[in-house]
Design an enzyme around this catalytic site. Sequence first.
Site, mmCIF file in Angstrom:
data_model
loop_
_atom_site.group_PDB
_atom_site.id
_atom_site.type_symbol
_atom_site.label_atom_id
_atom_site.label_comp_id
_atom_site.label_asym_id
_atom_site.label_seq_id
_atom_site.Cartn_x
_atom_site.Cartn_y
_atom_site.Cartn_z
ATOM 1 N N ASP A 107 0.859 -1.189 0.000
ATOM 2 C CA ASP A 107 0.000 0.000 0.000
ATOM 3 C C ASP A 107 0.894 1.238 0.000
ATOM 4 O O ASP A 107 2.088 1.143 0.316
ATOM 5 C CB ASP A 107 -0.928 -0.003 1.233
ATOM 6 C CG ASP A 107 -2.195 0.818 1.004
ATOM 7 O OD1 ASP A 107 -3.284 0.228 0.863
ATOM 8 O OD2 ASP A 107 -2.089 2.070 0.963
ATOM 9 N N LEU B 245 -34.656 -8.104 1.070
ATOM 10 C CA LEU B 245 -36.016 -7.564 1.039
ATOM 11 C C LEU B 245 -36.379 -6.981 2.406
ATOM 12 O O LEU B 245 -37.526 -7.056 2.821
ATOM 13 C CB LEU B 245 -37.015 -8.653 0.646
ATOM 14 C CG LEU B 245 -37.071 -9.056 -0.832
ATOM 15 C CD1 LEU B 245 -38.178 -10.080 -1.070
ATOM 16 C CD2 LEU B 245 -37.284 -7.848 -1.757
ATOM 17 N N CYS C 97 -20.056 0.507 -1.942
ATOM 18 C CA CYS C 97 -20.236 -0.104 -3.267
ATOM 19 C C CYS C 97 -21.512 0.319 -3.988
ATOM 20 O O CYS C 97 -21.437 0.890 -5.069
ATOM 21 C CB CYS C 97 -20.184 -1.621 -3.129
ATOM 22 S SG CYS C 97 -18.553 -2.209 -2.644
HETATM 23 N N1 LIG Z 1 -15.378 -2.607 0.432
HETATM 24 C C1 LIG Z 1 -16.111 -3.572 -0.088
HETATM 25 O O1 LIG Z 1 -16.982 -4.150 0.556
HETATM 26 C C2 LIG Z 1 -15.898 -4.014 -1.510
HETATM 27 C C3 LIG Z 1 -16.477 -5.219 -1.948
HETATM 28 C C4 LIG Z 1 -16.251 -5.621 -3.268
HETATM 29 C C5 LIG Z 1 -15.492 -4.840 -4.111
HETATM 30 N N2 LIG Z 1 -14.963 -3.657 -3.662
HETATM 31 C C6 LIG Z 1 -14.141 -2.884 -4.582
HETATM 32 O O2 LIG Z 1 -12.765 -3.142 -4.272
HETATM 33 C C7 LIG Z 1 -11.976 -1.969 -4.481
HETATM 34 C C8 LIG Z 1 -11.259 -1.594 -3.200
HETATM 35 O O3 LIG Z 1 -12.238 -1.246 -2.234
HETATM 36 P P1 LIG Z 1 -11.868 -1.070 -0.687
HETATM 37 O O4 LIG Z 1 -13.155 -0.889 0.023
HETATM 38 O O5 LIG Z 1 -10.945 -2.159 -0.281
HETATM 39 O O6 LIG Z 1 -11.062 0.315 -0.758
HETATM 40 P P2 LIG Z 1 -10.243 1.017 0.423
HETATM 41 O O7 LIG Z 1 -10.411 2.461 0.201
HETATM 42 O O8 LIG Z 1 -10.641 0.416 1.745
HETATM 43 O O9 LIG Z 1 -8.728 0.577 0.156
HETATM 44 C C9 LIG Z 1 -8.003 0.916 -0.985
HETATM 45 C C10 LIG Z 1 -6.521 0.908 -0.619
HETATM 46 O O10 LIG Z 1 -5.752 1.066 -1.806
HETATM 47 C C11 LIG Z 1 -4.615 1.872 -1.481
HETATM 48 N N3 LIG Z 1 -4.044 2.429 -2.700
HETATM 49 C C12 LIG Z 1 -4.547 3.357 -3.542
HETATM 50 N N4 LIG Z 1 -3.712 3.565 -4.578
HETATM 51 C C13 LIG Z 1 -2.644 2.745 -4.391
HETATM 52 C C14 LIG Z 1 -1.461 2.483 -5.117
HETATM 53 N N5 LIG Z 1 -1.191 3.101 -6.271
HETATM 54 N N6 LIG Z 1 -0.586 1.594 -4.629
HETATM 55 C C15 LIG Z 1 -0.833 0.942 -3.479
HETATM 56 N N7 LIG Z 1 -1.952 1.133 -2.747
HETATM 57 C C16 LIG Z 1 -2.853 2.026 -3.197
HETATM 58 C C17 LIG Z 1 -5.178 2.898 -0.522
HETATM 59 O O11 LIG Z 1 -4.153 3.524 0.228
HETATM 60 C C18 LIG Z 1 -6.116 2.034 0.326
HETATM 61 O O12 LIG Z 1 -5.449 1.502 1.458
HETATM 62 C C19 LIG Z 1 -12.952 -0.912 -4.989
HETATM 63 O O13 LIG Z 1 -12.947 -0.922 -6.386
HETATM 64 C C20 LIG Z 1 -14.281 -1.387 -4.472
HETATM 65 O O14 LIG Z 1 -15.365 -0.929 -5.267
HETATM 66 C C21 LIG Z 1 -15.125 -3.236 -2.386
#
Ligand SMILES: NC(=O)c1ccc[n+]([C@@H]2O[C@H](COP(=O)([O-])OP(=O)(O)OC[C@H]3O[C@@H](n4cnc5c(N)ncnc54)[C@H](O)[C@@H]3O)[C@@H](O)[C@H]2O)c1
Length: 434
Positions: free
Chosen positions: A30, A253, A263
């Site tokens: 990260d 529901l 999301c």
């Molecule tokens: N949160 C959920 O429940 C969920 C479920 C399914 C899918 N998603 C999808 O998964 C993806 C991630 O969601 P999340 O909730 O984990 O996001 P988040 O914001 O919790 O985490 C994203 C992480 O990526 C890091 N990051 C950003 N750019 C970076 C880079 N260039 N190099 C390294 N690290 C980097 C950020 O610092 C952060 O820690 C999104 O596209 C989201 O839509 C999320």
Amino acid sequence: MKIVVIGAGYVGLVSSVCFADFGHDVICVDINKEKIKQLRNGIIPIYEPGLDKILKKNIEAGRLSFSLDLERALKDTFVVFIAVNTPERRGSGEADLAYVMEAAKNIANFAENNTLVITKSTVPLGTNRRVHSVIKKENPNLIFDIASNPEFLREGSAIEDFQKPDRVIVGINNPSSKKVIQEIYKPLALKDYPIFFTSLESAETIKYSSNAFLATKISFINEIAELCERAGADIQDVAKGMGFDDRIGSKFLQAGPGYGGSCFPKDTSALIETARSYQVELNIIKSVIKVNEHVKLRMVEKVKNVLGRNINGSIISVLGVTFKPNTDDMREAPSLVIIPELVKLGAKIRVTDPQGIKEGSALLPKVKWYGDPYKSAVNSNMILILTEWNEFRDLDLMKLSNVMANPTMVDLRNIYKKDQVIASGFRSYESVGS
Ligand SMILES: NC(=O)c1ccc[n+]([C@@H]2O[C@H](COP(=O)([O-])OP(=O)(O)OC[C@H]3O[C@@H](n4cnc5c(N)ncnc54)[C@H](O)[C@@H]3O)[C@@H](O)[C@H]2O)c1
């Protein structure tokens, strides 16, 4: 197999931990120094039940580590997942792909030949091909392939969802990448969890359509709940009666204050924008969003109806502010609309939430935080249930009503029964959809 996961958020961290638990050697990278420092010390920056134990187990087994250094992490590694955030680009409805493209450029600079780049982030149609172009442009000599592997885990039950998924969806460009994916997910295939291979475009669309469909179910039942309230029907019975039909199913529901989270709101908007770019109007999903905005304000009306003119100066004890139970995630939580509206009307808001304070204190500046619902209730005029944490399901209602100035309850998650609440000394009880 050695795997690098870029992003240590809800998805990247859970995926890293679970891949390590499958037996792979995982480095989770990260750019957030504080996050990596905490993780290296075994501190988990998010609240996700069960994550701490499995994280600790895999760090101790030497299969899981955390790093800020992608270049080093990618040495002798041929599989890299992109699991960075894809928020809504401010005001546009579109997904902001800047983080994904930044990760792709970094991969281009540091990856070994024959690397498979797999996108786990939720990305709109066509993004995986863009990832391919970005890498190719940045490093034309690199030999690599791409795959799309959208994630379906739910916060609050993320580990279970990852380890026992309904399905694993994989979009591939090139059949030779299939073997790598099969190796990664072998522990799931051995247990007969479906691993469905398709095209990049179909995988991208499956993810967005699934979220949009679930959001549709929620808005649908919330709209019917409004009708039930006016017409004297009971939404819980209606939903139960509908849910007996296998074609409909009983999940998603539950009427309430609308969907939120990281999301559904952004993914429904992004899908509309993607479709627009292909000259397709997604009218159903547009209505889903409209209903979801309406329902939050309708909940404010409910509170106003109970407190009437006295809302100015009334003390409301809110139970739960996270967008759902078992997470600390406040992104797009209905509370972020409902509470500020109540504050505008002059209400004094007290909040109790098992995990919400860390994120919520900055987002809800005009509220007072309480650790205990009974203390929060002292001299208050209303208990307002916004999130159905288990901690709030079995409260001593008599104890609450005894300490309140004017015991009323608005239960936006339908977790109590009117007779029970009234018999416990409350003057009124309002729920959703009856
Ligand atoms: N949160 C959920 O429940 C969920 C479920 C399914 C899918 N998603 C999808 O998964 C993806 C991630 O969601 P999340 O909730 O984990 O996001 P988040 O914001 O919790 O985490 C994203 C992480 O990526 C890091 N990051 C950003 N750019 C970076 C880079 N260039 N190099 C390294 N690290 C980097 C950020 O610092 C952060 O820690 C999104 O596209 C989201 O839509 C999320």
